[in-house]
Design a protein around this motif. Structure first.
Motif, PDB file in Angstrom:
ATOM      1  N   VAL A 119       0.882  -1.170   0.000  1.00  0.00           N
ATOM      2  CA  VAL A 119       0.000   0.000   0.000  1.00  0.00           C
ATOM      3  C   VAL A 119       0.918   1.219   0.000  1.00  0.00           C
ATOM      4  O   VAL A 119       1.567   1.522   1.004  1.00  0.00           O
ATOM      5  CB  VAL A 119      -0.934   0.011   1.223  1.00  0.00           C
ATOM      6  N   LEU A 120       0.982   1.892  -1.139  1.00  0.00           N
ATOM      7  CA  LEU A 120       1.952   2.957  -1.338  1.00  0.00           C
ATOM      8  C   LEU A 120       1.254   4.289  -1.579  1.00  0.00           C
ATOM      9  O   LEU A 120       0.154   4.339  -2.144  1.00  0.00           O
ATOM     10  CB  LEU A 120       2.854   2.639  -2.541  1.00  0.00           C
ATOM     11  N   GLY A 121       1.914   5.373  -1.162  1.00  0.00           N
ATOM     12  CA  GLY A 121       1.354   6.700  -1.396  1.00  0.00           C
ATOM     13  C   GLY A 121       1.965   7.714  -0.469  1.00  0.00           C
ATOM     14  O   GLY A 121       2.724   7.377   0.453  1.00  0.00           O
ATOM     15  N   PRO A 122       1.666   8.990  -0.678  1.00  0.00           N
ATOM     16  CA  PRO A 122       2.230  10.051   0.152  1.00  0.00           C
ATOM     17  C   PRO A 122       1.692  10.021   1.578  1.00  0.00           C
ATOM     18  O   PRO A 122       0.801   9.228   1.918  1.00  0.00           O
ATOM     19  CB  PRO A 122       1.802  11.327  -0.583  1.00  0.00           C
ATOM     20  N   VAL A 123       2.214  10.897   2.386  1.00  0.00           N
ATOM     21  CA  VAL A 123       1.817  10.973   3.803  1.00  0.00           C
ATOM     22  C   VAL A 123       0.346  11.373   3.928  1.00  0.00           C
ATOM     23  O   VAL A 123      -0.144  12.238   3.204  1.00  0.00           O
ATOM     24  CB  VAL A 123       2.707  12.014   4.532  1.00  0.00           C
ATOM     25  N   ILE A 211       1.649  -7.507   4.444  1.00  0.00           N
ATOM     26  CA  ILE A 211       1.212  -6.209   3.939  1.00  0.00           C
ATOM     27  C   ILE A 211       2.235  -5.166   4.370  1.00  0.00           C
ATOM     28  O   ILE A 211       2.613  -5.113   5.543  1.00  0.00           O
ATOM     29  CB  ILE A 211      -0.180  -5.828   4.488  1.00  0.00           C
ATOM     30  N   VAL A 212       2.663  -4.351   3.440  1.00  0.00           N
ATOM     31  CA  VAL A 212       3.635  -3.296   3.737  1.00  0.00           C
ATOM     32  C   VAL A 212       3.057  -1.965   3.286  1.00  0.00           C
ATOM     33  O   VAL A 212       2.594  -1.831   2.149  1.00  0.00           O
ATOM     34  CB  VAL A 212       4.974  -3.546   3.011  1.00  0.00           C
ATOM     35  N   THR A 213       3.059  -0.970   4.174  1.00  0.00           N
ATOM     36  CA  THR A 213       2.692   0.383   3.772  1.00  0.00           C
ATOM     37  C   THR A 213       3.962   1.220   3.738  1.00  0.00           C
ATOM     38  O   THR A 213       4.856   1.040   4.574  1.00  0.00           O
ATOM     39  CB  THR A 213       1.677   1.032   4.731  1.00  0.00           C
ATOM     40  N   SER A 214       4.039   2.116   2.775  1.00  0.00           N
ATOM     41  CA  SER A 214       5.255   2.921   2.648  1.00  0.00           C
ATOM     42  C   SER A 214       4.976   4.188   1.851  1.00  0.00           C
ATOM     43  O   SER A 214       4.107   4.207   0.970  1.00  0.00           O
ATOM     44  CB  SER A 214       6.362   2.118   1.965  1.00  0.00           C
TER      45      SER A 214
END
Length: 274
Positions: A119-123, A211-214
């Protein structure tokens, strides 16, 4: 001869749960039924339920109540935020992501194939909320789940080295059905953290879902780790076959900030101008 029980004038409604029944429910560990029993009795009278149907209704309530409590306790043990569930996901209209992919992820089919999710995206766009929501769904499906902010996980593993419990911690992380690593690569990983990340990924590869968020793309992760070879090996395993959900839009934290202009007293503002 039929005996009729009358209620004195002015008296309130008779409590359907007397002291004897309360004691019996407590003995059977069914005290939770007390909160819904009056309502269920009224429903049974209205629908003219038979004894078996009424009993089935009561026991169904108790099963639902116990499942909900069990899920709550297991979610707490898993480290999941209780407020970050699918039903509390109030997405803004200007948030952009693949909703078809998200719908598929909520089915948790990826866990059956031991695939990963990125799950990727800006702050501030809700990556943590989405990851937690998947964790809560996993809890409801009776999966073992562990959620941790990645830097805190590495700190715990570093402490485990000092008291000789590292192997046990690693085995526990390898066995969990759904591991959620939040805010990965927010800062650079040192040699120990890089090695721990590699070990976790290798032990879970093709066996369980992660699951990895970054805030960073996987290509950037390689530059954030101290050992290029371990980094390449870990990232390649983690991303191969992984589902990537990219979330874009303005930070919800900024949207949630109160509008000070709406709270300014016009008279006070006028006085300040003079």
């Amino acid at each position: 001869m039929t005996t009729t029980t009358t209620t004195p004038a002015g008296a309130g409604p008779v409590d359907p749960i007397g002291a004897d029944l309360t004691r019996t429910l407590r003995t059977l560990k069914l005290s939770g039924l007390k909160s819904t029993l009056p309502e269920r009795l009224a429903l049974a009278r209205t629908r003219k339920m038979g004894h078996a149907a009424f009993l089935e209704l009561l026991l169904g309530d108790e099963v639902t109540r116990r499942d909900s409590r069990s899920a709550m306790l297991r979610a707490r043990a898993a480290g999941l935020d209780p407020t970050m569930r699918l039903d509390t996901w109030d997405e803004p209209e200007d948030l952009r992501y693949d909703r078809t992919l998200w719908s598929d992820l909520t089915s948790l089919r990826f866990t059956e194939a031991a695939h990963g999710v990125l799950v990727l995206g800006p702050v501030g766009v809700g990556k943590t909320h989405l990851a937690c929501a998947l964790g809560h769904i996993g809890i409801r499906r009776r999966l073992s789940v562990h959620f941790s902010r990645t830097d805190k996980l590495f700190t715990r593993l570093r402490a485990a080295r000092l008291d000789n419990t590292l192997d046990a911690e690693m085995r526990r992380l390898a066995r969990v059905d759904l591991l959620i690593l939040d805010d990965f690569a927010l800062r650079a990983l040192d040699a120990t953290e890089t090695n721990d990340f590699y070990e976790i990924v290798v032990e879970r590869h093709c066996k369980a879902s992660t699951i990895v968020t970054s805030n960073r793309e996987p290509a950037e992760w390689l530059t954030m780790m101290s050992d290029a070879l371990l980094a390449q090996s870990a990232v390649d395993r983690l991303t191969s076959g992984a589902h990537t959900l990219i979330v874009e839009g303005p930070s919800y934290r900024q949207r949630a900030q109160p509008d000070r202009r709406a709270t300014v007293d016009p008279e006070s503002e006028a006085r300040d101008a003079h």
